[in-house]
Design a protein around this motif. Structure first.
Motif, PDB file in Angstrom:
ATOM      1  N   GLY A 232      44.417  60.871  -9.724  1.00 36.64           N
ATOM      2  CA  GLY A 232      45.255  60.002 -10.540  1.00 36.64           C
ATOM      3  C   GLY A 232      46.076  59.007  -9.742  1.00 36.64           C
ATOM      4  O   GLY A 232      46.952  58.346 -10.298  1.00 36.64           O
ATOM      5  N   GLY A 233      45.792  58.870  -8.445  1.00 38.40           N
ATOM      6  CA  GLY A 233      46.560  57.970  -7.595  1.00 38.40           C
ATOM      7  C   GLY A 233      46.220  56.511  -7.825  1.00 38.40           C
ATOM      8  O   GLY A 233      45.236  56.164  -8.484  1.00 38.40           O
ATOM      9  N   ARG A 234      47.058  55.628  -7.267  1.00 40.23           N
ATOM     10  CA  ARG A 234      46.881  54.182  -7.412  1.00 40.23           C
ATOM     11  C   ARG A 234      46.865  53.543  -6.034  1.00 40.23           C
ATOM     12  O   ARG A 234      47.753  53.811  -5.209  1.00 40.23           O
ATOM     13  N   HIS A 235      45.852  52.718  -5.786  1.00 35.55           N
ATOM     14  CA  HIS A 235      45.747  51.959  -4.538  1.00 35.55           C
ATOM     15  C   HIS A 235      46.005  50.497  -4.873  1.00 35.55           C
ATOM     16  O   HIS A 235      45.227  49.877  -5.599  1.00 35.55           O
ATOM     17  N   LEU A 236      47.101  49.955  -4.352  1.00 37.90           N
ATOM     18  CA  LEU A 236      47.495  48.583  -4.629  1.00 37.90           C
ATOM     19  C   LEU A 236      47.021  47.692  -3.489  1.00 37.90           C
ATOM     20  O   LEU A 236      47.411  47.890  -2.331  1.00 37.90           O
ATOM     21  N   ILE A 237      46.189  46.717  -3.795  1.00 38.85           N
ATOM     22  CA  ILE A 237      45.686  45.804  -2.778  1.00 38.85           C
ATOM     23  C   ILE A 237      46.447  44.485  -2.879  1.00 38.85           C
ATOM     24  O   ILE A 237      46.445  43.826  -3.929  1.00 38.85           O
ATOM     25  N   LEU A 238      47.142  44.129  -1.780  1.00 36.64           N
ATOM     26  CA  LEU A 238      48.030  42.968  -1.778  1.00 36.64           C
ATOM     27  C   LEU A 238      47.493  41.815  -0.944  1.00 36.64           C
ATOM     28  O   LEU A 238      47.997  40.696  -1.041  1.00 36.64           O
ATOM     29  N   GLY A 239      46.528  42.084  -0.082  1.00 31.87           N
ATOM     30  CA  GLY A 239      46.025  41.028   0.787  1.00 31.87           C
ATOM     31  C   GLY A 239      45.084  41.585   1.825  1.00 31.87           C
ATOM     32  O   GLY A 239      44.739  42.781   1.807  1.00 31.87           O
ATOM     33  N   PHE A 240      44.700  40.726   2.759  1.00 33.43           N
ATOM     34  CA  PHE A 240      43.673  41.091   3.735  1.00 33.43           C
ATOM     35  C   PHE A 240      44.103  40.664   5.129  1.00 33.43           C
ATOM     36  O   PHE A 240      43.370  39.979   5.837  1.00 33.43           O
ATOM     37  N   ALA A 241      45.297  41.114   5.530  1.00 35.16           N
ATOM     38  CA  ALA A 241      45.800  40.769   6.855  1.00 35.16           C
ATOM     39  C   ALA A 241      44.914  41.329   7.964  1.00 35.16           C
ATOM     40  O   ALA A 241      44.950  40.838   9.095  1.00 35.16           O
ATOM     41  N   GLY A 242      44.114  42.353   7.646  1.00 35.81           N
ATOM     42  CA  GLY A 242      43.186  42.908   8.622  1.00 35.81           C
ATOM     43  C   GLY A 242      42.012  41.998   8.903  1.00 35.81           C
ATOM     44  O   GLY A 242      41.226  42.261   9.819  1.00 35.81           O
ATOM     45  N   GLY A 243      41.864  40.929   8.122  1.00 36.83           N
ATOM     46  CA  GLY A 243      40.820  39.945   8.355  1.00 36.83           C
ATOM     47  C   GLY A 243      39.573  40.157   7.530  1.00 36.83           C
ATOM     48  O   GLY A 243      38.966  39.208   7.052  1.00 36.83           O
ATOM     49  N   GLU A 244      39.175  41.388   7.339  1.00 36.18           N
ATOM     50  CA  GLU A 244      37.941  41.702   6.618  1.00 36.18           C
ATOM     51  C   GLU A 244      38.246  41.963   5.151  1.00 36.18           C
ATOM     52  O   GLU A 244      39.240  42.597   4.812  1.00 36.18           O
ATOM     53  N   VAL A 245      37.378  41.470   4.268  1.00 35.93           N
ATOM     54  CA  VAL A 245      37.466  41.803   2.845  1.00 35.93           C
ATOM     55  C   VAL A 245      36.464  42.934   2.606  1.00 35.93           C
ATOM     56  O   VAL A 245      35.257  42.709   2.534  1.00 35.93           O
ATOM     57  N   PRO A 246      36.940  44.170   2.487  1.00 42.96           N
ATOM     58  CA  PRO A 246      36.040  45.314   2.442  1.00 42.96           C
ATOM     59  C   PRO A 246      35.517  45.599   1.037  1.00 42.96           C
ATOM     60  O   PRO A 246      36.010  45.058   0.039  1.00 42.96           O
ATOM     61  N   ALA A 247      34.515  46.476   0.965  1.00 41.41           N
ATOM     62  CA  ALA A 247      33.966  46.950  -0.305  1.00 41.41           C
ATOM     63  C   ALA A 247      34.304  48.424  -0.472  1.00 41.41           C
ATOM     64  O   ALA A 247      34.602  49.126   0.497  1.00 41.41           O
ATOM     65  N   LEU A 248      34.244  48.882  -1.726  1.00 39.53           N
ATOM     66  CA  LEU A 248      34.561  50.271  -2.034  1.00 39.53           C
ATOM     67  C   LEU A 248      33.438  50.874  -2.864  1.00 39.53           C
ATOM     68  O   LEU A 248      33.052  50.293  -3.893  1.00 39.53           O
TER      69      LEU A 248
END
Length: 331
Positions: A232-248
């Motif tokens: 029931g957790g929530r993962h909030l994605i705010l940006g891509f400072a790591g450089g890579e736009v990953p997939a899930l």
């Protein structure tokens, strides 16, 4: 007037300080005599043309602006000449200049006790973190929050806001000084997310998964962080400072009964300006009464704006980079 500008989007170091006409405010706009402009990762990205929405050149970077109202456009009400205000205008930019235009309806009054450089430094990072935690994430006291990039601008804001709301905050950062800094802001404990066993360390500390992930980094740590959610957790994605736009993998939200939630502060500001202004007012109030600790500031003058962008690119500083107008005190 002076403005850092370019006729083509490109690396910030290609922008130069030029003499350009002083802008005149249009319908619903005010003109600001700029006192301070905070810079962040997204400013360099937009200037280079790497953001998902691109401004039309010639472009003047700088979106987190604090200044004094110098002139009113038509049909502007409730704003006075001489009033010190803040304005955030992501794509319009315009801050790295002596004067900038801003929409009157989106101005945030700056308290007298808050220096202009500090007010600018608090604007976008804290708006984004607040919107993520409370509006999008629905954080409740007693929940656990994993903050990725916890020593960065948005990350350090999220650490403070979540801990002050009664959450148990886990700060994820790549170096010992960054982890120590996050702990000083209220994190319960800190982990090195580059370590091979960081998820196991997180599980041991919490006794299970985490209720919320605040993630302005993404990159290689994105999927492991999502896998660390409790049911029931929530993962909030705010940006891509790591450089890579990953997939899930699509089965993970199903297995976790979890949610992947996008947090777009630009959408908030453009579509629900009243709410954005309300959040900024609350952030400023907390800074004035001491409930919120602003980041240390590295200040530059307008003529040093290229050096400010170079310092921003190094990403090795725990402070916030702010360009301060001549005659305005640096913190």
């Amino acid at each position: 007037m002076r403005a850092l500008t370019s006729d083509a989007l490109g690396p910030p170091e290609t922008y130069t300080l030029q003499t350009v006409p002083v802008p005149e405010p249009g319908e619903g706009q005010v003109r600001l005599r700029v006192e301070a402009v905070a810079l962040g990762y997204v400013d360099a990205l937009i200037a280079a043309g790497g953001y998902q929405h691109k401004p039309t050149p010639p472009y003047v970077p700088g979106a987190e602006i604090v200044g004094v109202v110098d002139r009113l456009g038509r049909n502007v009400h409730g704003v006075a000449i001489g009033q010190r205000v803040a304005s955030w205008q992501l794509l319009a930019g315009g801050g790295l200049a002596d004067y900038a235009l801003a929409p009157a309806e989106a101005l945030v009054p700056v308290p007298d006790r808050l220096p202009s450089a500090v007010a600018a430094s608090l604007l976008l990072d804290h708006l984004t973190a607040w919107y993520a935690l409370f509006d999008r994430g629905g954080l409740s006291a007693g929940e656990s929050v994993l903050v990725m990039g916890a020593a960065g601008g948005v990350g350090s804001a999220a650490v403070q806001l979540a801990s002050s709301a009664g959450a148990r905050v886990v700060a994820a950062a790549s170096t010992a000084p960054k982890r120590d800094y996050a702990l000083s802001l209220g994190a319960t404990f800190a982990i090195d997310y580059r370590a091979a066993d960081w998820r196991e360390a997180l599980r041991r500390q919490l006794g299970g998964g985490v209720d919320m992930v605040v993630d302005p980094v993404a990159g290689a740590s994105f999927e492991p962080a999502f896998r660390s959610l409790a049911k029931g957790g929530r993962h909030l994605i705010l940006g891509f400072a790591g450089g890579e736009v990953p997939a899930l993998p699509a089965n993970l939200p199903l297995l976790k009964n979890g949610a992947l939630i996008g947090v777009d502060a630009r959408y908030l500001f453009e579509s629900y300006r009243h709410r954005a202004v309300e959040i900024c007012r609350a952030v400023y109030a907390r800074a004035v009464d001491g409930r919120l600790q602003p980041r240390a500031i590295r200040s530059y003058k307008l003529g040093e704006a290229p050096q400010a962008f170079a310092a921003l690119a190094r990403r090795d500083d725990l402070g916030k980079i702010v360009v301060v107008a001549d005659g305005v005190p640096s913190p």
